[in-house]
Design an enzyme around this catalytic site. Structure first.
Site, mmCIF file in Angstrom:
data_model
loop_
_atom_site.group_PDB
_atom_site.id
_atom_site.type_symbol
_atom_site.label_atom_id
_atom_site.label_comp_id
_atom_site.label_asym_id
_atom_site.label_seq_id
_atom_site.Cartn_x
_atom_site.Cartn_y
_atom_site.Cartn_z
ATOM 1 N N SER A 129 -1.256 1.285 -11.727
ATOM 2 C CA SER A 129 -1.518 1.697 -10.345
ATOM 3 C C SER A 129 -2.928 2.284 -10.206
ATOM 4 O O SER A 129 -3.424 2.952 -11.121
ATOM 5 C CB SER A 129 -0.489 2.743 -9.938
ATOM 6 O OG SER A 129 -0.873 3.384 -8.748
ATOM 7 N N GLN A 151 -3.245 -2.804 -10.099
ATOM 8 C CA GLN A 151 -2.787 -2.732 -8.703
ATOM 9 C C GLN A 151 -3.792 -1.933 -7.886
ATOM 10 O O GLN A 151 -4.097 -0.790 -8.210
ATOM 11 C CB GLN A 151 -1.394 -2.083 -8.639
ATOM 12 C CG GLN A 151 -0.883 -1.875 -7.220
ATOM 13 C CD GLN A 151 -1.182 -0.476 -6.706
ATOM 14 O OE1 GLN A 151 -1.107 0.489 -7.459
ATOM 15 N NE2 GLN A 151 -1.539 -0.357 -5.431
ATOM 16 N N TYR A 153 -4.865 0.017 -4.571
ATOM 17 C CA TYR A 153 -4.730 0.625 -3.242
ATOM 18 C C TYR A 153 -6.124 0.542 -2.668
ATOM 19 O O TYR A 153 -7.034 1.236 -3.116
ATOM 20 C CB TYR A 153 -4.276 2.080 -3.352
ATOM 21 C CG TYR A 153 -2.782 2.243 -3.507
ATOM 22 C CD1 TYR A 153 -1.899 1.486 -2.751
ATOM 23 C CD2 TYR A 153 -2.258 3.183 -4.388
ATOM 24 C CE1 TYR A 153 -0.524 1.644 -2.876
ATOM 25 C CE2 TYR A 153 -0.885 3.345 -4.516
ATOM 26 C CZ TYR A 153 -0.037 2.585 -3.755
ATOM 27 O OH TYR A 153 1.314 2.743 -3.886
ATOM 28 N N THR A 179 -1.675 -3.917 -2.963
ATOM 29 C CA THR A 179 -0.477 -3.417 -2.278
ATOM 30 C C THR A 179 -0.803 -3.186 -0.809
ATOM 31 O O THR A 179 -1.709 -2.423 -0.479
ATOM 32 C CB THR A 179 0.020 -2.129 -2.957
ATOM 33 O OG1 THR A 179 0.382 -2.467 -4.292
ATOM 34 C CG2 THR A 179 1.228 -1.546 -2.240
ATOM 35 N N LYS A 261 1.097 -7.638 -2.602
ATOM 36 C CA LYS A 261 2.401 -6.982 -2.810
ATOM 37 C C LYS A 261 2.855 -6.327 -1.506
ATOM 38 O O LYS A 261 2.075 -5.621 -0.874
ATOM 39 C CB LYS A 261 2.266 -5.919 -3.908
ATOM 40 C CG LYS A 261 3.522 -5.113 -4.185
ATOM 41 C CD LYS A 261 3.338 -4.262 -5.443
ATOM 42 C CE LYS A 261 4.565 -3.470 -5.822
ATOM 43 N NZ LYS A 261 4.677 -2.184 -5.134
ATOM 44 N N HIS A 285 8.537 -1.859 -1.470
ATOM 45 C CA HIS A 285 8.051 -0.649 -2.148
ATOM 46 C C HIS A 285 9.233 0.235 -2.575
ATOM 47 O O HIS A 285 9.150 1.461 -2.565
ATOM 48 C CB HIS A 285 7.118 0.123 -1.205
ATOM 49 C CG HIS A 285 5.989 0.848 -1.885
ATOM 50 N ND1 HIS A 285 4.684 0.456 -1.823
ATOM 51 C CD2 HIS A 285 5.979 1.963 -2.665
ATOM 52 C CE1 HIS A 285 3.914 1.288 -2.495
ATOM 53 N NE2 HIS A 285 4.683 2.220 -3.036
ATOM 54 N N ASP A 316 10.228 -7.487 -6.325
ATOM 55 C CA ASP A 316 10.808 -6.209 -6.761
ATOM 56 C C ASP A 316 11.521 -5.540 -5.606
ATOM 57 O O ASP A 316 11.506 -6.045 -4.483
ATOM 58 C CB ASP A 316 9.766 -5.277 -7.406
ATOM 59 C CG ASP A 316 8.836 -4.567 -6.420
ATOM 60 O OD1 ASP A 316 9.242 -4.281 -5.282
ATOM 61 O OD2 ASP A 316 7.689 -4.289 -6.810
ATOM 62 N N SER A 317 12.152 -4.449 -5.925
ATOM 63 C CA SER A 317 12.872 -3.546 -5.009
ATOM 64 C C SER A 317 14.377 -3.686 -5.182
ATOM 65 O O SER A 317 15.011 -4.559 -4.582
ATOM 66 C CB SER A 317 12.470 -3.740 -3.535
ATOM 67 O OG SER A 317 11.101 -3.372 -3.375
ATOM 68 N N GLY A 318 14.903 -2.861 -6.035
ATOM 69 C CA GLY A 318 16.353 -2.777 -6.219
ATOM 70 C C GLY A 318 16.867 -3.361 -7.518
ATOM 71 O O GLY A 318 18.064 -3.318 -7.787
ATOM 72 N N ARG A 340 11.865 1.663 -10.919
ATOM 73 C CA ARG A 340 12.434 2.971 -11.287
ATOM 74 C C ARG A 340 13.124 3.000 -12.650
ATOM 75 O O ARG A 340 13.002 4.013 -13.359
ATOM 76 C CB ARG A 340 13.389 3.444 -10.191
ATOM 77 C CG ARG A 340 12.658 3.871 -8.899
ATOM 78 C CD ARG A 340 13.660 4.345 -7.863
ATOM 79 N NE ARG A 340 13.059 4.863 -6.648
ATOM 80 C CZ ARG A 340 12.881 4.157 -5.528
ATOM 81 N NH1 ARG A 340 13.244 2.879 -5.474
ATOM 82 N NH2 ARG A 340 12.351 4.715 -4.465
HETATM 83 C C1 LIG Z 1 7.578 6.952 -8.116
HETATM 84 C C2 LIG Z 1 7.072 5.633 -7.631
HETATM 85 C C3 LIG Z 1 5.712 5.425 -7.537
HETATM 86 C C4 LIG Z 1 5.222 4.194 -7.107
HETATM 87 N N1 LIG Z 1 3.868 3.992 -7.088
HETATM 88 C C5 LIG Z 1 3.391 2.792 -6.694
HETATM 89 C C6 LIG Z 1 1.997 2.542 -6.744
HETATM 90 O O1 LIG Z 1 1.214 3.380 -7.137
HETATM 91 N N2 LIG Z 1 1.582 1.325 -6.316
HETATM 92 C C7 LIG Z 1 2.442 0.350 -5.876
HETATM 93 O O2 LIG Z 1 2.011 -0.745 -5.512
HETATM 94 N N3 LIG Z 1 3.763 0.566 -5.859
HETATM 95 C C8 LIG Z 1 4.258 1.746 -6.258
HETATM 96 N N4 LIG Z 1 5.602 1.949 -6.281
HETATM 97 C C9 LIG Z 1 6.507 0.852 -5.888
HETATM 98 C C10 LIG Z 1 6.862 -0.009 -7.117
HETATM 99 O O3 LIG Z 1 5.764 -0.748 -7.549
HETATM 100 C C11 LIG Z 1 8.001 -0.980 -6.784
HETATM 101 O O4 LIG Z 1 7.642 -1.724 -5.641
HETATM 102 C C12 LIG Z 1 9.313 -0.260 -6.530
HETATM 103 O O5 LIG Z 1 9.512 0.739 -7.513
HETATM 104 C C13 LIG Z 1 10.466 -1.240 -6.567
HETATM 105 O O6 LIG Z 1 11.660 -0.603 -6.235
HETATM 106 P P1 LIG Z 1 12.750 -0.194 -7.352
HETATM 107 O O7 LIG Z 1 12.072 0.690 -8.321
HETATM 108 O O8 LIG Z 1 13.806 0.531 -6.574
HETATM 109 O O9 LIG Z 1 13.263 -1.455 -7.967
HETATM 110 C C14 LIG Z 1 6.122 3.172 -6.725
HETATM 111 C C15 LIG Z 1 7.493 3.381 -6.841
HETATM 112 C C16 LIG Z 1 7.983 4.580 -7.300
HETATM 113 C C17 LIG Z 1 9.464 4.761 -7.449
#
Ligand SMILES: Cc1cc2nc3c(=O)[nH]c(=O)nc-3n(C[C@H](O)[C@H](O)[C@H](O)COP(=O)(O)O)c2cc1C
Length: 390
Positions: A129, A151, A153, A179, A261, A285, A316-318, A340
């Site tokens: 990140s 990644q 920002y 992102t 993303k 996210h 991603d996500s879930g 996570r």
């Molecule tokens: C604590 C935390 C920090 C995150 N930081 C970033 C980040 O810096 N950049 C980014 O693109 N996504 C970030 N994400 C999103 C993750 O890349 C990803 O999309 C997300 O964790 C997917 O959901 P899941 O963990 O429930 O499967 C973050 C997620 C969490 C939980």
């Protein structure tokens, strides 16, 4: 019989019993999260576990996986299985990457260095990140030749954006993930209630503080006036003014593949094709930005059908298990990002904790793939699945 990934892993874990031991890193992600919760401060736990608003999107992400069920097929010689894929010219042992997760210092003192080393040990790409607590260069150094992506920002300062990307390219990162879903920060009730935002304490800003273009825009270096550096970093952190046209600027500053993303609408996927991006990541996210958003898994088929195989679609996500990964792959994702679950592994056991989570995850995916009647990820198709309505 071939000692495949899942069989080797099962043997290793079961044999611990003969010595009266059990795995210290919980195999179940639910138990792992519980253990992490016992270790972490309540603020850090909530920061990672929480999402936007009433966390309806986090729930929707999981419910979408529950509605899609696997229909296993039988009698299809599966002695030889192959989880491997090729992505942007790099061969990966499994279709899995480590999602960008910022400020990992709140989880473990070794922070991103631990996760990056674990990813390297297993051969999966680590996505660093922008908001990391270790620099682009430090993570590259610890990973040596192992695959890594950066990644972005996209900061509200074009010189800093260009500088981040060129530092990543110079340090051997192989792709840029932009992102898009954080033009402003989501309304995160848990963090607001705890008045907890690690960035205002200067955590997760090392990539800004170490950046030549960022430093040039300060009147005093961060070492002399950290308060001014923090407030400037937070001022440029997000960039709500971005539009599709800005992608050209990024393209001018890197030869690396660019992935977007946070794509959830098929028309945005079509725009991405028109602007010649190299890949998409379907993601909300992890429910941290828009409460009430579409579950990422529900968005996936529409985007797959819009893109028609022209560029890879990651997801991603879930995702919590091999079965979840299989469902996303069968719906057309080329690879998935684990989020996570590895963060909980980091909190509980540092580098070793993340390594254990990754090894278990891949073994679970291998078992689920084989038991579904598929020898490789490429064989997976939506025919493997059935949608359950309730
Ligand atoms: C604590 C935390 C920090 C995150 N930081 C970033 C980040 O810096 N950049 C980014 O693109 N996504 C970030 N994400 C999103 C993750 O890349 C990803 O999309 C997300 O964790 C997917 O959901 P899941 O963990 O429930 O499967 C973050 C997620 C969490 C939980």
């Amino acid at each position: 019989m071939q000692d495949s990934t899942t069989q080797a892993r099962q043997k290793l874990l079961y044999l611990m019993g003969l010595e009266g031991k059990q795995p210290e890193i919980p195999v179940s992600i639910r138990n792992l999260e519980q253990k992490a919760r016992e270790i972490l401060s309540p603020e850090a736990y909530d920061y990672v576990a929480g999402g936007a608003g009433a966390e309806d999107t986090i729930r929707a992400n999981r419910e979408a996986f529950h509605r899609v069920r696997i229909v296993p097929r039988m009698l299809r010689d599966l002695t030889l299985r192959n989880l491997g894929i090729e992505l942007f010219g790099t061969k990966l042992p499994a279709p899995v990457l480590l999602a960008p997760i910022g400020i990992q210092s709140i989880l473990h003192p070794d922070a991103e260095l631990a996760s990056a080393r674990a990813a390297a040990a297993v051969g999966l790409p680590f996505i660093l990140s922008t908001a990391a607590s270790r620099s682009i260069e430090a993570v590259a150094e610890t990973m040596q030749d192992a695959p890594r992506w950066f990644q972005l920002y996209w900061p509200d300062d074009p010189d800093v954006a260009a500088s981040f990307v060129s530092r990543a390219e110079k340090a051997g990162y192989q792709a840029i993930v932009v992102t898009l879903d954080i033009g402003i920060l989501g309304w995160r009730e848990r963090d607001l209630q705890r008045a907890y935002f690690p960035f205002i304490r200067g955590e997760g800003l090392i990539n800004y503080f170490s950046d030549p273009a960022f430093r040039k825009s300060l009147s005093q270096p961060p070492e002399i006036d950290p308060g001014a550096a923090i407030s400037h970093a937070l001022k440029i952190f997000a960039n709500p003014s971005l539009t599709w046209e800005n992608l050209g600027y990024l393209r001018q500053h890197t030869r690396l593949p660019i992935l977007l993303k946070g794509i959830l609408h098929p028309e945005d996927a079509i725009c991405a094709l028109e602007y010649h991006v190299d890949g998409l990541i379907v993601s909300n996210h992890g429910g941290r930005q828009v409460d009430g958003a579409i579950a990422a898994l529900d968005a996936l088929p529409g985007i797959v059908s819009a893109v028609q195989g022209q560029i890879p679609i990651l997801f991603d996500s879930g995702i919590r298990s091999g079965a979840d990964a299989l469902k996303a792959l069968a719906l057309g994702a080329t690879a998935i990002l684990l989020g996570r679950p590895y963060a909980w592994g980091l909190a509980v056991g540092g580098e070793w904790g993340v390594t254990e989570v990754l090894r278990n995850f891949i073994a679970d995916l291998d078992a689920t793939l084989a038991l579904s009647g598929c020898g490789s990820c490429i064989e997976l198709a939506s025919a493997t699945l059935q949608r359950v309505f309730n």
